[in-house]
Design a protein around this motif. Structure first.
Motif, mmCIF file in Angstrom:
data_model
loop_
_atom_site.group_PDB
_atom_site.id
_atom_site.type_symbol
_atom_site.label_atom_id
_atom_site.label_comp_id
_atom_site.label_asym_id
_atom_site.label_seq_id
_atom_site.Cartn_x
_atom_site.Cartn_y
_atom_site.Cartn_z
ATOM 1 N N ALA A 121 0.809 -1.222 0.000
ATOM 2 C CA ALA A 121 0.000 0.000 0.000
ATOM 3 C C ALA A 121 0.845 1.277 0.000
ATOM 4 O O ALA A 121 0.318 2.363 -0.212
ATOM 5 C CB ALA A 121 -0.938 -0.005 1.210
ATOM 6 N N GLY A 122 2.175 1.128 0.182
ATOM 7 C CA GLY A 122 3.032 2.325 0.345
ATOM 8 C C GLY A 122 3.080 3.211 -0.898
ATOM 9 O O GLY A 122 2.816 2.762 -2.011
ATOM 10 N N TYR A 123 3.477 4.459 -0.683
ATOM 11 C CA TYR A 123 3.399 5.449 -1.761
ATOM 12 C C TYR A 123 4.543 5.424 -2.769
ATOM 13 O O TYR A 123 4.377 5.776 -3.913
ATOM 14 C CB TYR A 123 3.333 6.860 -1.170
ATOM 15 C CG TYR A 123 2.053 7.153 -0.437
ATOM 16 C CD1 TYR A 123 0.819 6.922 -1.035
ATOM 17 C CD2 TYR A 123 2.082 7.673 0.853
ATOM 18 C CE1 TYR A 123 -0.358 7.191 -0.351
ATOM 19 C CE2 TYR A 123 0.908 7.958 1.536
ATOM 20 C CZ TYR A 123 -0.306 7.712 0.931
ATOM 21 O OH TYR A 123 -1.461 7.970 1.583
ATOM 22 N N GLY A 124 5.734 5.077 -2.340
ATOM 23 C CA GLY A 124 6.861 5.111 -3.286
ATOM 24 C C GLY A 124 7.291 6.517 -3.639
ATOM 25 O O GLY A 124 7.646 6.822 -4.787
ATOM 26 N N THR A 125 7.305 7.380 -2.619
ATOM 27 C CA THR A 125 7.612 8.794 -2.887
ATOM 28 C C THR A 125 9.002 9.006 -3.499
ATOM 29 O O THR A 125 9.206 9.956 -4.250
ATOM 30 C CB THR A 125 7.527 9.626 -1.584
ATOM 31 O OG1 THR A 125 8.057 8.847 -0.525
ATOM 32 C CG2 THR A 125 6.110 10.001 -1.257
ATOM 33 N N ARG A 126 9.938 8.089 -3.185
ATOM 34 C CA ARG A 126 11.300 8.289 -3.705
ATOM 35 C C ARG A 126 11.361 8.144 -5.227
ATOM 36 O O ARG A 126 12.352 8.500 -5.843
ATOM 37 C CB ARG A 126 12.278 7.321 -3.036
ATOM 38 C CG ARG A 126 12.792 7.898 -1.737
ATOM 39 C CD ARG A 126 13.762 6.984 -1.064
ATOM 40 N NE ARG A 126 13.076 5.873 -0.422
ATOM 41 C CZ ARG A 126 13.691 4.920 0.261
ATOM 42 N NH1 ARG A 126 15.005 4.931 0.368
ATOM 43 N NH2 ARG A 126 13.004 3.955 0.831
ATOM 44 N N PHE A 127 10.307 7.597 -5.815
ATOM 45 C CA PHE A 127 10.313 7.417 -7.267
ATOM 46 C C PHE A 127 9.348 8.360 -7.985
ATOM 47 O O PHE A 127 9.052 8.170 -9.167
ATOM 48 C CB PHE A 127 10.013 5.960 -7.632
ATOM 49 C CG PHE A 127 11.212 5.090 -7.429
ATOM 50 C CD1 PHE A 127 12.153 4.952 -8.439
ATOM 51 C CD2 PHE A 127 11.426 4.445 -6.229
ATOM 52 C CE1 PHE A 127 13.284 4.176 -8.255
ATOM 53 C CE2 PHE A 127 12.548 3.666 -6.030
ATOM 54 C CZ PHE A 127 13.481 3.531 -7.047
ATOM 55 N N LEU A 128 8.854 9.373 -7.274
ATOM 56 C CA LEU A 128 8.017 10.362 -7.957
ATOM 57 C C LEU A 128 8.855 11.086 -9.005
ATOM 58 O O LEU A 128 10.055 11.268 -8.784
ATOM 59 C CB LEU A 128 7.471 11.371 -6.932
ATOM 60 C CG LEU A 128 6.302 10.836 -6.087
ATOM 61 C CD1 LEU A 128 5.997 11.785 -4.939
ATOM 62 C CD2 LEU A 128 5.060 10.616 -6.956
ATOM 63 N N PRO A 129 8.339 11.461 -10.149
ATOM 64 C CA PRO A 129 6.924 11.368 -10.492
ATOM 65 C C PRO A 129 6.485 10.016 -11.067
ATOM 66 O O PRO A 129 5.305 9.831 -11.330
ATOM 67 C CB PRO A 129 6.759 12.466 -11.554
ATOM 68 C CG PRO A 129 8.090 12.518 -12.223
ATOM 69 C CD PRO A 129 9.104 12.227 -11.156
ATOM 70 N N ALA A 130 7.443 9.043 -11.236
ATOM 71 C CA ALA A 130 7.052 7.779 -11.873
ATOM 72 C C ALA A 130 5.899 7.104 -11.125
ATOM 73 O O ALA A 130 5.054 6.444 -11.729
ATOM 74 C CB ALA A 130 8.257 6.833 -11.937
ATOM 75 N N THR A 131 5.887 7.269 -9.796
ATOM 76 C CA THR A 131 4.909 6.553 -8.985
ATOM 77 C C THR A 131 3.680 7.390 -8.644
ATOM 78 O O THR A 131 2.934 7.082 -7.735
ATOM 79 C CB THR A 131 5.576 6.081 -7.679
ATOM 80 O OG1 THR A 131 6.307 7.195 -7.137
ATOM 81 C CG2 THR A 131 6.529 4.938 -7.931
ATOM 82 N N LYS A 132 3.472 8.468 -9.426
ATOM 83 C CA LYS A 132 2.301 9.312 -9.132
ATOM 84 C C LYS A 132 1.007 8.535 -9.397
ATOM 85 O O LYS A 132 0.087 8.554 -8.600
ATOM 86 C CB LYS A 132 2.358 10.577 -9.985
ATOM 87 C CG LYS A 132 1.294 11.572 -9.577
ATOM 88 C CD LYS A 132 1.377 12.845 -10.380
ATOM 89 C CE LYS A 132 0.133 13.677 -10.140
ATOM 90 N NZ LYS A 132 -0.157 14.525 -11.283
ATOM 91 N N SER A 133 0.953 7.848 -10.531
ATOM 92 C CA SER A 133 -0.275 7.086 -10.817
ATOM 93 C C SER A 133 0.020 5.604 -11.008
ATOM 94 O O SER A 133 -0.871 4.838 -11.343
ATOM 95 C CB SER A 133 -0.971 7.645 -12.052
ATOM 96 O OG SER A 133 -0.154 7.441 -13.190
#
Ligand code: G1P
Length: 276
Positions: free
Chosen positions: A10-22
Motif C-alpha cells: 500500500a506504500g506510496y513510493g515517494t522516492r520514485f516520484l513522479p514515476a509513482t504518481k499514478s
C-alpha cells in the motif's frame, strides 16, 4: 506446512516520484518484469502459493497484473510475442491471489494486521517487494531457505544481513544469541536505531515468516518509531515470550526502494539473468 504469503503493497513510493504518481512502485520493472512479480515468484517457489496483497488506493495495476488481459492475449495468441507472457502465465497457473485494502498508512505492523483475515490462523510468509532478493541459479530462494528453517524451529523468523554501521538507521536491527552459523535467536530488536542505539549491524531485510499469534500482539502494539505500528516491536514482544530467529540468508539483496539499489538491480538482472 506454510502455504500463504502476505505482500504489503500500500506504500506510496515517494522516492520514485513522479514515476509513482499514478503507478504503484511495486509495478516498476526491473528490466522487463515488475518488482512485485519477482517477490511472488520467490514465494511460489518456496511453496507459498496462496498470495495475499494488502493494497491501497491507486494500486489496481497490481491486481490487473495477476489477472488475464483478454484483449492483449487474444491479440498476440499464436504469434511469437506470446512467449513474453510465459513467466506471468506460470505465476498465474500456480498461485491464488487475494486482495484487501489498507485504508490508512499506519506502518508495516498495521499493514500486516490488515492481512489477518487473508492469512487466518496459520504461519505465513511476508515479502516486502522493495527488497529484491536473488540467489544463484540452482540455489533456493530466500523464502525457501526460511521455510526450511521454520520446519525445524516452528517460530517466527526474520531475514537479516550485515550492513555498514552508518546504514543501521534505515532498518530494524537485531541482537541475538548465535545458535549456529547464520542463525541467531533474537534477544533484542530496535526499529531504525541511531548508530549509538543499534545493538549490532545485523539489519532486518524484507522477508519474514510469522506465526499467527503475531496478530494478537500487533493488536496491542502501540505506535513506535515515526508514530507507526512497527512489526519490529511486535516481534520483540514475541521474542520475549517465546522465540524469534534471525537468519543471515544466502543470496543478494537489492534495495529497490532507493534509486541506487533499483539501478544496481536493473544492471545485475540485465547482465546475469535476462536472456539466459
Ligand atoms: C521495514 C521494516 C524494517 C526493515 C525494512 C527492510 O522498513 O520496518 O524493520 O529493516 O523494512 O526493508 P521500511 O523500509 O519499510 O521503512
Amino acid at each position: 506446512m506454510i502455504k500463504k504469503c502476505l505482500f504489503p503493497v500500500a506504500g506510496y513510493g515517494t522516492r520514485f516520484l513522479p514515476a509513482t504518481k499514478s503507478m504503484p512502485k511495486e509495478m516498476l520493472p526491473i528490466v522487463n518484469k515488475p518488482l512485485v512479480q519477482y517477490g511472488v515468484e520467490e514465494s511460489i517457489d518456496a511453496g507459498l502459493s496462496e498470495v495475499g496483497f494488502v493494497t491501497g488506493r491507486g494500486k489496481r495495476a497490481i491486481s490487473d497484473h495477476f489477472d488475464l488481459n483478454y484483449e492483449l492475449e487474444s491479440e498476440i495468441a499464436g504469434t511469437s510475442k506470446e512467449e513474453y507472457l510465459t513467466s506471468i502465465r506460470d505465476v498465474m497457473n500456480q498461485g491464488q491471489f487475494s486482495f484487501t485494502r489498507q485504508t490508512s498508512m499506519k506502518g508495516l505492523g498495521d499493514a500486516i494486521l490488515n492481512g489477518k483475515r487473508l492469512m487466518g490462523d496459520e504461519p505465513f510468509g511476508v515479502v516486502l517487494s522493495d527488497d529484491l532478493c536473488l540467489t544463484e541459479a540452482g540455489e533456493e530462494g530466500v523464502l525457501a531457505q526460511m521455510v526450511k528453517l521454520f520446519k525445524q524451529f516452528r517460530c517466527s523468523i526474520v531475514a537479516i544481513q550485515e550492513v555498514p554501521e552508518d546504514q543501521v538507521s534505515k532498518f530494524g536491527v537485531i541482537a541475538g544469541d548465535k545458535i549456529k552459523d547464520n542463525l541467531y535467536q533474537i534477544t533484542d530488536m530496535i526499529e531504525k536505531p541511531s548508530i549509538e542505539e543499534a545493538p549490532s549491524n545485523l539489519a532486518i531485510i524484507g522477508r519474514y515468516i510469522l506465526t499467527p499469534d503475531i496478530f494478537d500482539i500487533l493488536e496491542k502494539t502501540a505506535p513506535g518509531k515515526n508514530g507507526e505500528i512497527q512489526i519490529t516491536d511486535a516481534l520483540l514482544e514475541q521474542a520475549k515470550n517465546g522465540c524469534v530467529m534471525a537468519y543471515k540468508f544466502k543470496g543478494r539483496r537489492f534495495d529497490c526502494g532507493s534509486v541506487d539499489g533499483f539501478v544496481d538491480a536493473t544492471n545485475y538482472v540485465f547482465n546475469h539473468l535476462y536472456n539466459q
